[in-house]
Scaffold this motif. Structure first.
Motif, PDB file in Angstrom:
ATOM      1  N   ALA A  32     -10.933  -6.697  -9.593  1.00  0.00           N
ATOM      2  CA  ALA A  32     -11.092  -5.321  -9.092  1.00  0.00           C
ATOM      3  C   ALA A  32     -12.556  -4.940  -8.901  1.00  0.00           C
ATOM      4  CB  ALA A  32     -10.415  -4.345 -10.047  1.00  0.00           C
ATOM      5  N   ARG A  41     -13.689  -5.385  -5.264  1.00  0.00           N
ATOM      6  CA  ARG A  41     -12.962  -4.780  -4.139  1.00  0.00           C
ATOM      7  C   ARG A  41     -13.823  -3.781  -3.381  1.00  0.00           C
ATOM      8  NH1 ARG A  41      -7.680  -3.773  -7.611  1.00  0.00           N
ATOM      9  NH2 ARG A  41      -7.379  -5.976  -8.014  1.00  0.00           N
ATOM     10  N   TRP A  52     -11.147   1.568  -0.800  1.00  0.00           N
ATOM     11  CA  TRP A  52      -9.919   1.852  -0.047  1.00  0.00           C
ATOM     12  C   TRP A  52      -9.173   0.596   0.396  1.00  0.00           C
ATOM     13  CZ3 TRP A  52      -8.914   1.944   5.579  1.00  0.00           C
ATOM     14  CH2 TRP A  52      -7.632   2.444   5.856  1.00  0.00           C
ATOM     15  N   ASP A 111      -9.437  -2.696   0.438  1.00  0.00           N
ATOM     16  CA  ASP A 111      -9.138  -3.824  -0.458  1.00  0.00           C
ATOM     17  C   ASP A 111      -8.142  -3.425  -1.546  1.00  0.00           C
ATOM     18  OD1 ASP A 111     -10.541  -5.811   0.765  1.00  0.00           O
ATOM     19  OD2 ASP A 111     -12.293  -5.714  -0.553  1.00  0.00           O
ATOM     20  N   TRP A 112      -8.098  -2.144  -1.858  1.00  0.00           N
ATOM     21  CA  TRP A 112      -7.174  -1.687  -2.904  1.00  0.00           C
ATOM     22  C   TRP A 112      -5.752  -1.598  -2.364  1.00  0.00           C
ATOM     23  CZ3 TRP A 112      -8.528  -0.742  -8.033  1.00  0.00           C
ATOM     24  CH2 TRP A 112      -9.905  -0.903  -8.310  1.00  0.00           C
ATOM     25  N   THR A 137      -4.127  -5.151  -1.873  1.00  0.00           N
ATOM     26  CA  THR A 137      -4.047  -6.054  -3.018  1.00  0.00           C
ATOM     27  C   THR A 137      -2.818  -5.641  -3.810  1.00  0.00           C
ATOM     28  OG1 THR A 137      -6.455  -6.185  -3.126  1.00  0.00           O
ATOM     29  CG2 THR A 137      -5.254  -6.899  -5.082  1.00  0.00           C
TER      30      THR A 137
END
Ligand code: TPP
Ligand code: MG
Length: 599
Positions: A129, A132, A135, A137-138, A141
């Motif tokens: 995390a 990342r 926004w 990439d979150w 994932t």
């Protein structure tokens, strides 16, 4: 077979031959994919695998595997599915994190149910995390992305280092190819793809992974099967999911002739036996035809070679009034894949001899074991009133008569238009009568999509056409309008890469299969059958299929509504595809004569 592949080339010729050295994590992965011998990666791009994308283009030079751009992940998987139906080989597919795999999922289910190999490469935003981007990439994932398709996937992995990813991809490739085949999925963390490498890692030795993909029966099983066949007076072969190898086809014919066995095949699967052979008296169906039920009821030995839904088929025969009394040999490796999530393993059928082996290797072993040779006038013990070959060919339409077009008319006109041209019927719509299928070679017909997931037809047609390109066999897919409209933008990929393909749409302006269901419901409940079109019609506006196809790069004349115009329209289309074009013929079909769905 002479291959003159006409695919467009500027996206390979315009690229330098590739980087000299492995510098990034994804370079090593691309190097492995090349060494595995993968020829294509069907993809919809996504930033989650931008590292791998760069390596496939700028390290590998966009060659072996070459990128095939698709407009939907469901098409990318369906293209790999169609390709595998012809070649038996996996294509790679690349899909974006979370959303791309979600789009792909129904097609993965189809491929799983159809037992075809493919290597699906996915990606995830950094699992770490702390790495990342805000926004995106979150939301791209997930804790366990493979869970989206794990119930209908043979194996999946999410490796955490470049070395582990190399091992994982090599393993996935090996697993997907081993029988029973089904898709394998590897999810690559962006971080490992984009990791700079101080020194190239060891690439798995792909030359050593040459183990057989399937195994033959043991000697005891062959002996037991030979004895049962020797005692049988009325042996019946149920030929199911079998391969495209012509030598295996010839051996099946030889075994049936030697044993004096009658044969049933299934429209859900590719051609496995000559449909007009005297030992194949009943047409293949998606649902069991009553003529096949009679054979099942009369047989004293059934040899099932990876037949789809043996228990359900015998129940259907009993439902027609012909319960099976035969002893049963079942040869399949399918139990190795079953996990219970989906019920595609069907009901349990007690059998007298179970042979967990490659069915075509059982056929070979039986021939080599000197299975009893029956006289040429066999079968002597079957009732005498069977038809002698699998139905009559559809009559060619009379010229100059203006009338609307039934599916049977379409079958006849297509067969006339293809006369003298080796062709592959990639797909047939649900309303096609099995008696209209004339197959004399394993590539004459490829079967359905395994999972009955609508929208698969166009993508599978493109993938099969790609595999057939240069083979001298004209690729033809006949699709329902519902199936076509759900997946139609897949055609763009064929047009873009200049892969010749003929798509004929049997257009009844309806999801007609379900009209039949609603008719049945209403009739059973004493309600108005005339309402059965409601909620099913694809009309007002009628989608303009030729205009849609032209917008995707296909040639397409106006809809054919008159039987008299059909022969010329199909002849013209066949000639254009032979000349290397992609063509769609939109045929207005009458929905009558639709075979009743089971249940
Ligand atoms: C994804 C998906 N949605 C719905 C269905 C249910 N379904 C099965 S056949 C069918 C109609 C098919 O229409 P079309 O391709 O036009 O063929 P037709 O029945 O009209 O000959 C539908 C909606 C399905 N099999 N798959
Ligand atoms: Mg329809």
């Amino acid at each position: 077979m002479k291959r003159e592949v006409r695919m467009r080339a500027e996206d390979t010729e315009g690229v330098e031959s590739g980087a000299a050295a492995i510098e990034w994590g994804s370079d090593a992965l691309a190097e492995l994919l090349r060494r595995l011998g993968l020829r294509f990666v069907a993809l919809v791009p996504g930033s989650s695998y931008r590292g791998l994308h760069d390596s496939l283009v700028n390290y590998n030079g966009n060659r072996d595997p070459r990128l095939l751009v698709c407009l939907h992940e469901e098409h990318a998987v369906a293209i790999a599915h169609g390709y595998a139906k012809v070649t038996g080989d996996p294509m790679a597919v690349a899909v974006h994190s979370n959303v791309g795999l979600m789009h792909a999922s129904m097609a993965v289910y189809n491929a799983y149910c159809d037992r075809v190999p493919m290597l699906i490469i996915g990606a995830t935003g950094p699992v770490d995390a702390a790495r990342r981007r805000p926004w995106i990439d979150w939301i791209h994932t997930s804790a366990d992305q493979g869970a989206l398709i794990r119930p209908y996937c043979k194996w999946d992995d999410q490796p955490a280092s470049v070395e582990a990813a190399l091992d994982s991809l090599a393993q996935a490739y090996s697993i997907t190819r081993a029988a029973p085949s089904a898709p394998a999925y590897v999810c690559l963390d962006v971080s490992l793809q984009e990791q700079p490498l101080a020194a190239p890692p060891a690439i798995p030795d792909t030359r050593r992974d040459r183990s057989p993909r399937s195994h033959g029966p043991d000697a005891a099983a062959v002996k037991a099967a030979r004895e049962l066949l020797g005692e049988a007076r009325r042996p019946l072969f149920l030929l199911g999911r079998l391969g495209r190898d012509k030598r295996d086809w010839d051996r099946r014919v030889a075994l049936a002739e030697r044993c004096g066995a009658l044969v049933i095949s299934d429209l859900k699967n590719g051609a496995v036996f000559p449909t007009r052979h005297r030992l194949h008296p009943s047409p293949p169906g998606i649902f069991l035809p009553v003529t096949s039920a009679r054979l099942i009821g009369a047989a004293d030995l059934i040899l099932s070679l990876d037949w789809v839904d043996l228990a359900g088929t015998l129940a259907a025969a009993a439902g027609h009034g012909y319960p099976a009394v035969a002893r049963i040999i079942s040869c399949t490796t399918d139990s190795a894949l079953r996990n219970g999530w989906s019920k595609d393993s069907f009901g349990h059928q007690p059998v007298d001899l179970s042979v967990p082996a490659d069915p075509d290797l059982l056929v070979r072993a039986l021939l080599e074991s000197g299975v009893p040779v029956r006289p040429a006038d066999w079968p002597t013990d079957w009732p005498t009133d069977w038809p002698t070959a699998g139905g009559a060919p559809a009559p060619a339409p009379a010229e100059g008569i203006g009338r609307d077009i039934s599916m049977h008319d379409l079958a006849g006109a297509l067969s006339t238009a293809l006369a003298g041209t080796p062709a592959c019927l990639i797909r047939l719509p649900l309303g096609w009568d099995g008696g209209d299928l004339e197959a004399g070679h394993p590539l004459d017909y490829l079967g359905q999509d395994g999972g009955a997931g609508l929208g698969s037809g166009p993508g599978m047609a493109v993938g099969a056409a790609l595999a057939l390109d240069g083979s001298g066999r004209l690729p033809v897919a006949v699709l329902g309008d519902g199936d076509f409209l759900m997946g139609g933008t897949a055609l763009w990929t064929a047009a873009h890469y200049r892969v010749p393909l003929l798509v004929v749409v049997a257009n009844n302006s309806s999801f007609h299969n379900d009209v039949v269901h609603q008719e049945r419901m209403a009739a059973k409940r004493g309600r108005p059958v005339r309402n059965s079109w409601i909620g099913q019609a694809i009309a007002d506006p009628d989608p303009d299929l030729p205009a849609f196809a032209r917008s995707l790069g296909f040639r397409a004349a106006g809809q054919v509504t008159d039987l008299a115009a059909l022969p010329a329209a199909l002849a013209e289309a066949v000639a254009a595809v032979r000349a290397g074009h992609c063509v769609l013929v939109d045929v207005r079909t009458r929905p009558d004569g639709y075979p009743a769905p089971g249940g």
